[in-house]
Design a protein around this motif. Structure first.
Motif, PDB file in Angstrom:
ATOM      1  N   CYS A   1       0.825  -1.208   0.000  1.00  0.00           N
ATOM      2  CA  CYS A   1       0.000   0.000   0.000  1.00  0.00           C
ATOM      3  C   CYS A   1       0.859   1.257   0.000  1.00  0.00           C
ATOM      4  O   CYS A   1       1.959   1.276   0.566  1.00  0.00           O
ATOM      5  N   ALA A   2       0.319   2.291  -0.641  1.00  0.00           N
ATOM      6  CA  ALA A   2       0.963   3.598  -0.584  1.00  0.00           C
ATOM      7  C   ALA A   2      -0.134   4.644  -0.581  1.00  0.00           C
ATOM      8  O   ALA A   2      -1.183   4.458  -1.204  1.00  0.00           O
ATOM      9  N   GLY A   3       0.073   5.731   0.123  1.00  0.00           N
ATOM     10  CA  GLY A   3      -0.948   6.774   0.154  1.00  0.00           C
ATOM     11  C   GLY A   3      -0.660   7.817   1.205  1.00  0.00           C
ATOM     12  O   GLY A   3       0.442   7.865   1.773  1.00  0.00           O
ATOM     13  N   SER A   4      -1.667   8.605   1.436  1.00  0.00           N
ATOM     14  CA  SER A   4      -1.593   9.658   2.447  1.00  0.00           C
ATOM     15  C   SER A   4      -3.015  10.222   2.577  1.00  0.00           C
ATOM     16  O   SER A   4      -3.964   9.426   2.577  1.00  0.00           O
ATOM     17  N   HIS A   5      -3.185  11.513   2.635  1.00  0.00           N
ATOM     18  CA  HIS A   5      -4.535  12.084   2.813  1.00  0.00           C
ATOM     19  C   HIS A   5      -4.730  13.266   1.874  1.00  0.00           C
ATOM     20  O   HIS A   5      -3.765  13.872   1.418  1.00  0.00           O
ATOM     21  N   MET A   6      -5.993  13.603   1.600  1.00  0.00           N
ATOM     22  CA  MET A   6      -6.272  14.729   0.716  1.00  0.00           C
ATOM     23  C   MET A   6      -6.915  15.900   1.444  1.00  0.00           C
ATOM     24  O   MET A   6      -7.107  16.962   0.847  1.00  0.00           O
ATOM     25  N   ASP A   7      -7.285  15.738   2.714  1.00  0.00           N
ATOM     26  CA  ASP A   7      -7.835  16.892   3.441  1.00  0.00           C
ATOM     27  C   ASP A   7      -6.703  17.865   3.766  1.00  0.00           C
ATOM     28  O   ASP A   7      -5.532  17.487   3.781  1.00  0.00           O
ATOM     29  N   THR A   8      -7.051  19.122   3.980  1.00  0.00           N
ATOM     30  CA  THR A   8      -6.044  20.147   4.289  1.00  0.00           C
ATOM     31  C   THR A   8      -6.425  20.913   5.547  1.00  0.00           C
ATOM     32  O   THR A   8      -7.567  20.840   6.018  1.00  0.00           O
ATOM     33  N   GLN A   9      -5.448  21.653   6.050  1.00  0.00           N
ATOM     34  CA  GLN A   9      -5.720  22.647   7.082  1.00  0.00           C
ATOM     35  C   GLN A   9      -6.544  23.765   6.428  1.00  0.00           C
ATOM     36  O   GLN A   9      -6.556  23.893   5.210  1.00  0.00           O
ATOM     37  N   PRO A  10      -7.223  24.577   7.229  1.00  0.00           N
ATOM     38  CA  PRO A  10      -7.857  25.766   6.652  1.00  0.00           C
ATOM     39  C   PRO A  10      -6.724  26.657   6.112  1.00  0.00           C
ATOM     40  O   PRO A  10      -5.732  26.878   6.824  1.00  0.00           O
ATOM     41  N   ASN A  11      -6.878  27.125   4.882  1.00  0.00           N
ATOM     42  CA  ASN A  11      -5.821  27.940   4.258  1.00  0.00           C
ATOM     43  C   ASN A  11      -4.482  27.192   4.250  1.00  0.00           C
ATOM     44  O   ASN A  11      -3.429  27.779   4.502  1.00  0.00           O
ATOM     45  N   GLY A  12      -4.553  25.889   3.962  1.00  0.00           N
ATOM     46  CA  GLY A  12      -3.355  25.047   3.961  1.00  0.00           C
ATOM     47  C   GLY A  12      -2.603  25.091   2.640  1.00  0.00           C
ATOM     48  O   GLY A  12      -2.844  25.963   1.796  1.00  0.00           O
ATOM     49  N   GLY A  13      -1.695  24.124   2.486  1.00  0.00           N
ATOM     50  CA  GLY A  13      -0.806  24.135   1.326  1.00  0.00           C
ATOM     51  C   GLY A  13      -1.198  23.165   0.224  1.00  0.00           C
ATOM     52  O   GLY A  13      -2.168  22.401   0.352  1.00  0.00           O
ATOM     53  N   ARG A  14      -0.424  23.169  -0.873  1.00  0.00           N
ATOM     54  CA  ARG A  14      -0.734  22.387  -2.061  1.00  0.00           C
ATOM     55  C   ARG A  14      -0.184  20.962  -2.023  1.00  0.00           C
ATOM     56  O   ARG A  14      -0.513  20.141  -2.877  1.00  0.00           O
ATOM     57  N   TYR A  15       0.680  20.662  -1.068  1.00  0.00           N
ATOM     58  CA  TYR A  15       1.385  19.369  -1.129  1.00  0.00           C
ATOM     59  C   TYR A  15       1.168  18.467   0.083  1.00  0.00           C
ATOM     60  O   TYR A  15       1.255  17.247  -0.035  1.00  0.00           O
TER      61      TYR A  15
END
Lengths: 407, 407
Positions: free
Chosen positions: A76-90
């Motif tokens: 498996c490989a992955g991570s997450h797609m949610d962000t902080q409010p006013n977060g970054g692109r990566y």
């Protein structure tokens, strides 16, 4: 094996154009409409690539690419797609898109692994809309209970379960990741070490343990004017001395040990009154459990001694303790060999921040790959990574998956 | 001349039983119903003693006891009866009641001064319900404009003028104190110097000047975990270093110079984020204008240098500057002789806090008498002074008035 850099960039740009703030920051709060739109895009791409998409009861998405060996456990490989409010692109997105691109690259090159490959998008990593962070990976790892996790609520009282259902990502419990050969997470560093030392890649060997202390110092709130300096019981002065002593202590421990005073408040908090009470937190991190314990002990002694010296009362409360996590030796070795193969300059690095990989490492052999963060920034619109580092990091992930498949 | 200690105590107790908090503190906010009740009691007592009561347009009360010389300017004594929320039993009230008791004592003993004696209760000294403090004495001294002062509002938007009218203490502008031979204010010390050095009385020679600075330091708000200690731009660490250096600096200046950091806040204020921004205030006090100026200068240099060392940006704003005030030599001498006559142990002391006497000293030869504060406490239920010190302080006031009458 070279990745399709253009395709990856196009896909990342698509997701990063869903919800952009005035500052150019990202606003994909967990299970929001923006998160749903990102999820739908990911789902479409995975289906386009003939991957089987599954969603579990915490909304975590799994894209399965079949392997040649029916009996092999998935990698498996992955991570997450949610962000902080006013977060970054990566932050988060890179790890998911690198995993997707790795699977696509192998497919493009006609390479079929023995193990099935799984691209994962974990739900609610950031912990800003719903606390705590790394919620879904915590549930999968058995750290958080399911019912309790469903009932985590945002500031408006809306629960995780409500939102999972509303955006159509309340899947099946049996889809949860249970057994796997390995889990690899690519992520931005979120610190400035790789950039400062001019490395293109970090081979993550461990994640710092954390001890959080809440300190309350009580002196006497006297008048600023009529109270001579020598007759004061100034809780803030004691706190200032403690802060500098803690820093000195931690500097002596050396990297990667760190300590941070991130919050402070005084009472009564008037310009002309000596602070009778000062409260602050110390976030202490170390890569070895014994080091973390002894650092905490020494910090407690500093607080104790300073308060005694100032003749002040104090309370120390531990609000958090998490032991350091060591990543799997086989994964670390695979990343190292992959980095050599791709020809990137790399160093071993310890993660200071928490990641889904930390929890998953409890149940599956796990490792991480870091790419450099420009100026060490993350969780803000300034968060950035050179595109060539993104490409190289993704190629290292491809080679890592191949190395692991051969183990 | 001995005062009637019982009478004085009974009267103080009467006023201190008007509005008592759960903690045993006083709650006579400026121009509140409790303040009105206290004023009415004072008015009755003054009238009982055949004094002529006048009220000016700021609500300040004056009780005139006639003198033998029609042409002599009045000699005044007083303070204020309003308190802080949950304040103490002596701050302000002592000075008014000591003045009243002094006049009564002289009358009881058949002593008629040449000058008329005036007992004064200044309106709105504390500055808590209506800001700024020392409002009515500031108006009389020409520091604050009348209309502006009428329009000072409390937290509910109710103005000074509204409340003066509501409680029936909106008097005449021509009643304002204009010319007087002397003004003497007895007050509690509000610090612990007299008690610590075992003196029964303080002969106040001056009031410290104040400079208030608001400082803002900007560093970088990075992650607590992945940012090594040596790569941080921690605004709070710089602030801590500044605080300790300021204290050291002020200790070198020696008493009565003081500096107080009474407020501090950090941004973003999260346990796991290095404070990108730290704001705090420094309240600097000194008894000599040049000393105050040079102390401020040296503190600015400390801030400047420390921020440069840490590579941080900073802003320094001066929110307040008041020069030191020196009390009148004749009044100081009179208090000294009175203390000798009464036989109390005394020392010269500089007031760290502001008082109505500070403003009145601009227009009338003024002095102050301090009695010790137990544990240096004031503005709280714990505020206390030994009753024998209250009695002796009042007797010193009686003798001071007689000394001044003979000048």
């Amino acid at each position: 094996v070279q990745i399709n850099s253009q395709r990856m960039k196009k896909r990342m740009d698509a997701i990063n154009s869903i919800a952009v703030t005035a500052d150019g920051g990202m606003m994909r709060l967990t299970l929001s409409d923006a998160d749903k739109t990102a999820r739908d895009l990911l789902k479409n791409w995975m289906e386009q690539e003939e991957m089987e998409v599954q969603v579990d009861d915490m909304g975590t998405m799994y894209g399965y690419m079949a392997g040649s060996d029916q009996n092999a456990l998935p990698i498996c490989a992955g991570s997450h797609m949610d962000t902080q409010p006013n977060g970054g692109r990566y932050d988060g997105l890179f790890g998911v898109m690198a995993a997707l691109e790795a699977v696509c690259t192998l497919k493009d090159n006609g390479i079929v692994t023995k193990s099935p490959l799984v691209v994962i998008n974990w739900t609610s990593e950031e912990g800003t809309r719903f606390s705590p962070s790394m919620l879904a990976s915590g549930v999968v790892a058995g750290i958080y209970e399911t019912e309790w996790s469903y009932n985590r609520k945002d500031i408006d009282g809306i629960s995780v379960l409500d939102e999972l259902k509303r955006i159509g990502y309340f899947g099946k419990k049996e889809n949860r990741l249970q057994r796997a050969k390995y889990y690899v997470e690519a992520h931005i560093e979120q610190g400035g070490v790789l950039e400062a030392e001019d490395y293109e890649l970090g081979i993550v060997n461990a994640c710092l343990g954390i001890t959080g202390l809440r300190i309350n110092i009580v002196g006497e709130a006297d008048h600023a004017g009529p109270t001579p300096m020598t007759m004061r019981k100034d809780s803030l002065m004691a706190a200032a001395e403690i802060m500098l002593k803690v820093r000195e202590l931690v500097l002596n421990y050396g990297d990667p040990a760190v300590a941070t005073i991130g919050t402070i408040s005084v009472l009564p908090g008037a310009q002309n009154i000596i602070p009778g009470e000062t409260s602050f937190t110390i976030d202490i991190r170390h890569d070895i459990p014994e080091g973390l314990t002894s650092l905490e002990e020494e910090i407690r002694v500093v607080i104790e001694r300073t308060c005694k010296e100032y003749d002040l009362k104090k309370k120390i409360e531990r609000y958090w303790r998490a032991d350091p996590v060591y990543f799997n030796k086989e994964v670390i070795d695979a990343v190292e060999q992959a980095a050599e193969k791709v020809g990137v300059s790399s160093r071993t690095i310890t993660s200071g921040a928490g990641h889904d990989a930390v929890y998953i490492s409890r149940i599956i052999p796990t490792g991480m790959i870091f790419v450099p963060s420009i100026n060490g920034k993350s969780h803000c619109p300034q968060e950035d990574t050179k595109w060539e580092d993104i490409v190289k990091g993704t190629e290292v992930l491809v080679e890592t998956l191949l190395e692991l498949d051969n183990n």
